[in-house]
Design a protein around this motif. Sequence first.
Motif, PDB file in Angstrom:
ATOM      1  N   ALA A   1       0.831  -1.206   0.000  1.00  0.00           N
ATOM      2  CA  ALA A   1       0.000   0.000   0.000  1.00  0.00           C
ATOM      3  C   ALA A   1       0.864   1.253   0.000  1.00  0.00           C
ATOM      4  CB  ALA A   1      -0.934  -0.007   1.207  1.00  0.00           C
ATOM      5  N   SER A   2       1.932   1.249   0.784  1.00  0.00           N
ATOM      6  CA  SER A   2       2.811   2.417   0.851  1.00  0.00           C
ATOM      7  C   SER A   2       3.509   2.647  -0.484  1.00  0.00           C
ATOM      8  CB  SER A   2       3.850   2.237   1.967  1.00  0.00           C
ATOM      9  OG  SER A   2       3.233   2.068   3.228  1.00  0.00           O
ATOM     10  N   GLY A   3       4.027   1.573  -1.081  1.00  0.00           N
ATOM     11  CA  GLY A   3       4.717   1.720  -2.359  1.00  0.00           C
ATOM     12  C   GLY A   3       3.794   2.163  -3.474  1.00  0.00           C
ATOM     13  N   ARG A   4       2.604   1.597  -3.515  1.00  0.00           N
ATOM     14  CA  ARG A   4       1.651   1.955  -4.575  1.00  0.00           C
ATOM     15  C   ARG A   4       1.228   3.421  -4.455  1.00  0.00           C
ATOM     16  NH1 ARG A   4      -3.569   1.347  -3.669  1.00  0.00           N
ATOM     17  NH2 ARG A   4      -3.136  -0.292  -2.142  1.00  0.00           N
ATOM     18  N   LYS A   5       0.964   3.865  -3.256  1.00  0.00           N
ATOM     19  CA  LYS A   5       0.527   5.248  -3.081  1.00  0.00           C
ATOM     20  C   LYS A   5       1.687   6.226  -3.239  1.00  0.00           C
ATOM     21  CE  LYS A   5      -3.307   3.829  -0.120  1.00  0.00           C
ATOM     22  NZ  LYS A   5      -3.971   3.956   1.191  1.00  0.00           N
ATOM     23  N   ALA A   6       2.905   5.805  -2.889  1.00  0.00           N
ATOM     24  CA  ALA A   6       4.065   6.656  -3.144  1.00  0.00           C
ATOM     25  C   ALA A   6       4.256   6.858  -4.642  1.00  0.00           C
ATOM     26  CB  ALA A   6       5.318   6.044  -2.525  1.00  0.00           C
ATOM     27  N   TYR A   7       4.045   5.804  -5.416  1.00  0.00           N
ATOM     28  CA  TYR A   7       4.117   5.938  -6.880  1.00  0.00           C
ATOM     29  C   TYR A   7       3.046   6.892  -7.384  1.00  0.00           C
ATOM     30  CZ  TYR A   7       3.154   4.818 -11.750  1.00  0.00           C
ATOM     31  OH  TYR A   7       2.893   4.913 -13.089  1.00  0.00           O
ATOM     32  N   GLN A   8       1.852   6.836  -6.791  1.00  0.00           N
ATOM     33  CA  GLN A   8       0.762   7.690  -7.241  1.00  0.00           C
ATOM     34  C   GLN A   8       1.035   9.168  -6.980  1.00  0.00           C
ATOM     35  OE1 GLN A   8      -2.618   5.960  -5.262  1.00  0.00           O
ATOM     36  NE2 GLN A   8      -2.773   4.245  -6.705  1.00  0.00           N
ATOM     37  N   LEU A   9       1.959   9.488  -6.057  1.00  0.00           N
ATOM     38  CA  LEU A   9       2.350  10.877  -5.862  1.00  0.00           C
ATOM     39  C   LEU A   9       2.981  11.455  -7.118  1.00  0.00           C
ATOM     40  CD1 LEU A   9       3.929  10.878  -2.283  1.00  0.00           C
ATOM     41  CD2 LEU A   9       1.841  12.041  -2.982  1.00  0.00           C
ATOM     42  N   PHE A  10       3.688  10.616  -7.884  1.00  0.00           N
ATOM     43  CA  PHE A  10       4.404  11.065  -9.072  1.00  0.00           C
ATOM     44  C   PHE A  10       3.683  10.701 -10.371  1.00  0.00           C
ATOM     45  CE2 PHE A  10       7.453  10.401  -5.681  1.00  0.00           C
ATOM     46  CZ  PHE A  10       8.224  11.543  -5.724  1.00  0.00           C
ATOM     47  N   ALA A  11       2.713   9.799 -10.293  1.00  0.00           N
ATOM     48  CA  ALA A  11       2.063   9.301 -11.505  1.00  0.00           C
ATOM     49  C   ALA A  11       1.244  10.398 -12.181  1.00  0.00           C
ATOM     50  CB  ALA A  11       1.166   8.115 -11.168  1.00  0.00           C
TER      51      ALA A  11
END
Length: 705
Positions: free
Chosen positions: A515-525
């Motif tokens: 969950a942390s990795g996916r949402k961290a990616y969404q910060l830049f997506a």
Amino acid sequence: MRRILFVVPLTEPGTPIAAVLNRVRAQMTAAEFRCMVVAIDDGGGETTREQLREAGSRMPLHTITHRFPRGWGESLRDGLEWVADHGNPEDVAIVMDADDSHAPECVPALLAAVDRGADVAVASRFCRGARGTGRSWSGRALSWLGALSLRPFLGLADLKDPTGGFYAVRVPTLRSTLEAYRGRFLELSTWDRACSAEALVKLARSGARCVEVPLTQRGDQPPAARRSQRNVAGYVRLIARTWLATAASPPVPSPPVARWEWRALAALLLIALALRVYRIDRIPAVVIHDECDNLFNVYQILQGKGPGFFGVDWKPQPAASIYVLSWFMWVSNSVTALRLPTVMVSVAALVPFFLLLRTVVAVPVALLTTGLLAADTWYLHFSRTGWDNIDACLFLLAAVLCLRRAVRNGQWRWFAATGIWCALGLYGPFGGRAILPITLLIGLMSLRRAAMPRGRLLAGLLLSTAVAIALLVPQLRTALSDWDGFQKRTRFVYVLGGENETKPALTKLAIVLEASGRKAYQLFAPGFPIGRERTDRYLRTETGAFSRPTAVLLGIGMLAGLLCLAQTWHWWVVLVASFVLTEGLTIGNLNGARGIVFVPILYLFIGLAIEAGWTVCRRLSRALPALVVVAALALGASTSHQYFEWAQSQLLLNALEPSIPVDEFPAWQTFVREWIATRPEFFNVGMWKTRQAQQRAAQAGSPPQ
């Protein structure tokens, strides 16, 4: 009488140290200088040690022997630290190679430059009068190009040759720089010769006046160290540290805020305020259901039927923020009054943000970054609606700022202030619950770094905790009386609840990391799915959480933050802890409501990226920083324009359903007040829309759909 202390690292077997020392002794004797050689034996072998013993019988010589080879950089650091410890204020240190490539005949010129007022004198291969014997034209050209390419990035505008490794430095200047950096003087000591340039960078950044004198260099003894590929990697790392990360600046406290800074900040706050109150009663053109539910509690309070100050509201969370809103609604019943508390809090949060950022970057950069945060689409959206989630931004920034000042000066009042802000966070929205554990974690991690005694720091942290708990006691009694109800919303979004509650510990850890990795990616997506929580109410999911330029700046700033952890480690603690607690432990995709708490922390890193551009522009030309200012202003104008365009779009209005058009708001207010006066049940926006549909159907003479 002044002594000349030669620092000579010996890292290669077979180094002709005897010939070098003979030339040094002959030159110093001819010039009638008192000299001493500090030789650092780092794997020179038995032949080198024999030469040192023989030279020691003819001239003052101190040998530092490494039991195991540590490299040229650590040898240089040990030699400079010995000179700083044993040198006199009038002494001068000379750093030179042991391979007979640096001519001792240049030493009088170096000393003459020091006598003329220089703190550091560098023997340069590229200034007028320099000569190189035995070196090919291609070799000289390659060295010149290498030094030229490094100059703009290292900030050594007065030095044409920062990589030669032959220079003189006053012992007091060396001692003060070593004390300023506190063990971080040569952080690239394992990267061969790059640390010699690092030493010059940090001497210059500590205020040393640097000049150059012509060098006579012998090229018939090319040292193996210079052929090492690690030199190139070391110089790249040095550029990254000094240009991107500003890590070469001494870790000294920032100066007090000047009067002009307060005036500039006040002007910026006025602009931010104007940006928020502009047509706030019409943009967005609807009153969101969360705003209406908050107002239902407000009208209950105004009629004496609502929860107590230490009770819980409809969410449920502490009702304190509802009481604050009720004071505004008591003055006026307008949409503007409904949204004004978040306007004021979001503007106030810019003050601790600026004060935190200016301790690391230049003041103009801190002001520009503060303006960019004020104009950010995500931050601006929560500043212009009745959501109280943005309160956590002010509480978190203020708590971290107070704690940093408490750790720096050890005053009890700052520890107490930290506890007050932590308590306010606990009375606030969901993200505020992370503030107390975050501040305690920063405090505990400061035990090894703080100048104050550890016992006093621990006592201060206990004081902060005690103040926070003491202020929270009235609310705790209400929460504990119905703990299941108080935690209902938290359990609903908890990613490890439900079927995940019984899974093994490693599986739970994997769920949180995913969950942390996916949402961290969404910060830049450039975009991400809406999800069942309808995150498009909070963020522009179709284009991404941030604009493309902002996302690029964030990536550069985070890289810079990794390269200067000594200055930004507490930013990382705040960011990681708040992100994991609000996003890693919750369901769904990136949620703008819960994640608003760490948006200002992300902008701290954006400030580092802007500082990189500001620094390199200043080194190239004094006029170029104006380009950074223009670019920042353009970016701020662009992001704020994107917000207003999005806030008026049908896309956002659909996402905000169920809601009430602002034209219906007076009628809704009147009806809700009458409802509260006669009924105890809750009345939400869905019920209002059903009632309106029934009325329209009755007027049209047909049954409602």
